[in-house]
Design a protein around this motif. Structure first.
Motif, PDB file in Angstrom:
ATOM      1  N   MET A   1       0.847  -1.161   0.000  1.00 39.95           N
ATOM      2  CA  MET A   1       0.000   0.000   0.000  1.00 39.95           C
ATOM      3  C   MET A   1       0.898   1.231   0.000  1.00 39.95           C
ATOM      4  N   LYS A   2       0.530   2.209  -0.753  1.00 38.50           N
ATOM      5  CA  LYS A   2       1.301   3.444  -0.824  1.00 38.50           C
ATOM      6  C   LYS A   2       1.213   4.206   0.499  1.00 38.50           C
ATOM      7  N   ALA A   3       2.244   4.979   0.796  1.00 40.34           N
ATOM      8  CA  ALA A   3       2.266   5.769   2.031  1.00 40.34           C
ATOM      9  C   ALA A   3       1.049   6.686   2.110  1.00 40.34           C
ATOM     10  N   ALA A   4       0.671   7.282   0.995  1.00 43.93           N
ATOM     11  CA  ALA A   4      -0.488   8.181   0.981  1.00 43.93           C
ATOM     12  C   ALA A   4      -1.762   7.444   1.378  1.00 43.93           C
ATOM     13  N   GLU A   5      -1.863   6.171   1.024  1.00 47.55           N
ATOM     14  CA  GLU A   5      -3.047   5.396   1.398  1.00 47.55           C
ATOM     15  C   GLU A   5      -3.097   5.170   2.910  1.00 47.55           C
ATOM     16  N   TRP A   6      -1.931   4.942   3.533  1.00 47.54           N
ATOM     17  CA  TRP A   6      -1.897   4.814   4.988  1.00 47.54           C
ATOM     18  C   TRP A   6      -2.300   6.127   5.647  1.00 47.54           C
ATOM     19  N   ILE A  62       2.697  -2.335   8.858  1.00 43.31           N
ATOM     20  CA  ILE A  62       2.995  -1.124   8.083  1.00 43.31           C
ATOM     21  C   ILE A  62       4.477  -1.036   7.760  1.00 43.31           C
ATOM     22  N   ILE A  63       5.328  -1.407   8.706  1.00 42.67           N
ATOM     23  CA  ILE A  63       6.773  -1.370   8.446  1.00 42.67           C
ATOM     24  C   ILE A  63       7.125  -2.289   7.280  1.00 42.67           C
ATOM     25  N   LEU A  64       6.651  -3.535   7.319  1.00 45.39           N
ATOM     26  CA  LEU A  64       6.949  -4.465   6.220  1.00 45.39           C
ATOM     27  C   LEU A  64       6.357  -3.984   4.906  1.00 45.39           C
ATOM     28  N   ASP A  65       5.143  -3.474   4.959  1.00 42.90           N
ATOM     29  CA  ASP A  65       4.498  -2.960   3.757  1.00 42.90           C
ATOM     30  C   ASP A  65       5.332  -1.849   3.123  1.00 42.90           C
ATOM     31  N   GLN A  66       5.826  -0.937   3.928  1.00 38.84           N
ATOM     32  CA  GLN A  66       6.597   0.182   3.401  1.00 38.84           C
ATOM     33  C   GLN A  66       7.984  -0.252   2.922  1.00 38.84           C
ATOM     34  N   HIS A  67       8.583  -1.235   3.580  1.00 39.46           N
ATOM     35  CA  HIS A  67       9.855  -1.775   3.082  1.00 39.46           C
ATOM     36  C   HIS A  67       9.641  -2.441   1.725  1.00 39.46           C
ATOM     37  N   ALA A  68       8.525  -3.141   1.569  1.00 39.66           N
ATOM     38  CA  ALA A  68       8.213  -3.759   0.282  1.00 39.66           C
ATOM     39  C   ALA A  68       7.989  -2.688  -0.791  1.00 39.66           C
ATOM     40  N   GLU A  69       7.379  -1.583  -0.420  1.00 43.04           N
ATOM     41  CA  GLU A  69       7.150  -0.480  -1.365  1.00 43.04           C
ATOM     42  C   GLU A  69       8.456   0.114  -1.874  1.00 43.04           C
ATOM     43  N   ARG A  70       9.445   0.242  -0.993  1.00 44.24           N
ATOM     44  CA  ARG A  70      10.650   0.966  -1.400  1.00 44.24           C
ATOM     45  C   ARG A  70      11.747   0.100  -1.998  1.00 44.24           C
ATOM     46  N   THR A  71      11.644  -1.218  -1.893  1.00 46.10           N
ATOM     47  CA  THR A  71      12.713  -2.039  -2.461  1.00 46.10           C
ATOM     48  C   THR A  71      12.639  -2.047  -3.987  1.00 46.10           C
ATOM     49  N   ASN A  72      13.806  -2.122  -4.616  1.00 46.99           N
ATOM     50  CA  ASN A  72      13.877  -2.223  -6.071  1.00 46.99           C
ATOM     51  C   ASN A  72      13.991  -3.666  -6.528  1.00 46.99           C
ATOM     52  N   SER A  73      14.113  -4.578  -5.580  1.00 47.30           N
ATOM     53  CA  SER A  73      14.307  -5.990  -5.886  1.00 47.30           C
ATOM     54  C   SER A  73      12.954  -6.712  -5.889  1.00 47.30           C
ATOM     55  N   GLU A  74      12.579  -7.257  -7.024  1.00 40.75           N
ATOM     56  CA  GLU A  74      11.317  -8.001  -7.096  1.00 40.75           C
ATOM     57  C   GLU A  74      11.322  -9.230  -6.185  1.00 40.75           C
ATOM     58  N   PRO A  75      12.434 -10.015  -6.126  1.00 40.17           N
ATOM     59  CA  PRO A  75      12.439 -11.141  -5.188  1.00 40.17           C
ATOM     60  C   PRO A  75      12.275 -10.696  -3.731  1.00 40.17           C
ATOM     61  N   ALA A  76      12.919  -9.585  -3.361  1.00 43.24           N
ATOM     62  CA  ALA A  76      12.769  -9.065  -1.996  1.00 43.24           C
ATOM     63  C   ALA A  76      11.340  -8.602  -1.761  1.00 43.24           C
ATOM     64  N   LEU A  80       8.930 -10.110   1.120  1.00 49.20           N
ATOM     65  CA  LEU A  80       8.287  -9.248   2.120  1.00 49.20           C
ATOM     66  C   LEU A  80       6.770  -9.361   2.052  1.00 49.20           C
ATOM     67  N   ALA A  81       6.225  -9.437   0.853  1.00 54.80           N
ATOM     68  CA  ALA A  81       4.778  -9.590   0.702  1.00 54.80           C
ATOM     69  C   ALA A  81       4.318 -10.921   1.297  1.00 54.80           C
ATOM     70  N   GLY A  82       5.095 -11.975   1.090  1.00 59.61           N
ATOM     71  CA  GLY A  82       4.752 -13.272   1.673  1.00 59.61           C
ATOM     72  C   GLY A  82       4.791 -13.246   3.182  1.00 59.61           C
ATOM     73  N   LEU A  83       5.819 -12.630   3.732  1.00 58.57           N
ATOM     74  CA  LEU A  83       5.921 -12.503   5.188  1.00 58.57           C
ATOM     75  C   LEU A  83       4.767 -11.669   5.734  1.00 58.57           C
ATOM     76  N   LEU A  84       4.456 -10.596   5.050  1.00 58.50           N
ATOM     77  CA  LEU A  84       3.349  -9.740   5.467  1.00 58.50           C
ATOM     78  C   LEU A  84       2.035 -10.506   5.473  1.00 58.50           C
ATOM     79  N   GLN A  85       1.816 -11.317   4.457  1.00 56.35           N
ATOM     80  CA  GLN A  85       0.594 -12.131   4.416  1.00 56.35           C
ATOM     81  C   GLN A  85       0.547 -13.098   5.586  1.00 56.35           C
TER      82      GLN A  85
END
Length: 134
Positions: A1-6, A62-76, A80-85
């Motif tokens: 989720m984008k920061a603005a959405e939070w 929210i921390i994991l969500d935002q780390h996932a938003e800012r990473t440039n690595s698709e595997p990362a 992160l999305a899997g861990l968040l789920q």
């Protein structure tokens, strides 16, 4: 989720109509909120915790969500999305997870559903027990 959405969720939950009010309540500048809106910034960890506390959700989400938003690595991002789920109780394979208000995460069933015994070739491991996220 984008920061603005939070930020929008927070504004809705608190009945705040302006970004100025959200910035003031979070101890941020209006420019920072503007950067969230334009997508040039994500919530830093400290702000993510403030938003989580105000929304009464687990800060890890929210921390994991935002780390996932800012990473440039698709595997990362996928990891992160899997861990968040898993920690938000939506584990694949019917597993579940519980996140306590003090940051204690019990991912036993989520981990065993996902990693079932581990696979060294895929660098996965069986996980059980309670963990505190850093």
């Amino acid at each position: 989720m984008k920061a603005a959405e939070w930020i929008d969720r927070l504004k809705d939950a608190r009945g705040w109509e302006s970004d100025y009010r959200a910035a003031k309540e979070l101890g941020l500048s209006r420019n920072t909120i503007s950067n969230y809106r334009s997508g040039t910034r994500t919530l830093d960890d400290e702000t993510a915790v403030k938003v989580a506390e105000a929304l009464e959700v687990e800060p890890e989400i929210i921390i994991l969500d935002q780390h996932a938003e800012r990473t440039n690595s698709e595997p990362a991002r996928a990891a992160l999305a899997g861990l968040l789920q898993r920690i938000s109780g939506k584990a694949p394979g019917g597993g579940s997870a519980a996140v306590g208000r003090k940051g204690q995460v019990d991912i036993t069933s989520a981990a065993s559903a996902t990693f079932a015994g581990g696979d060294p070739a895929r660098n996965t491991h069986r996980i059980s027990g309670s963990y505190r996220l850093p």
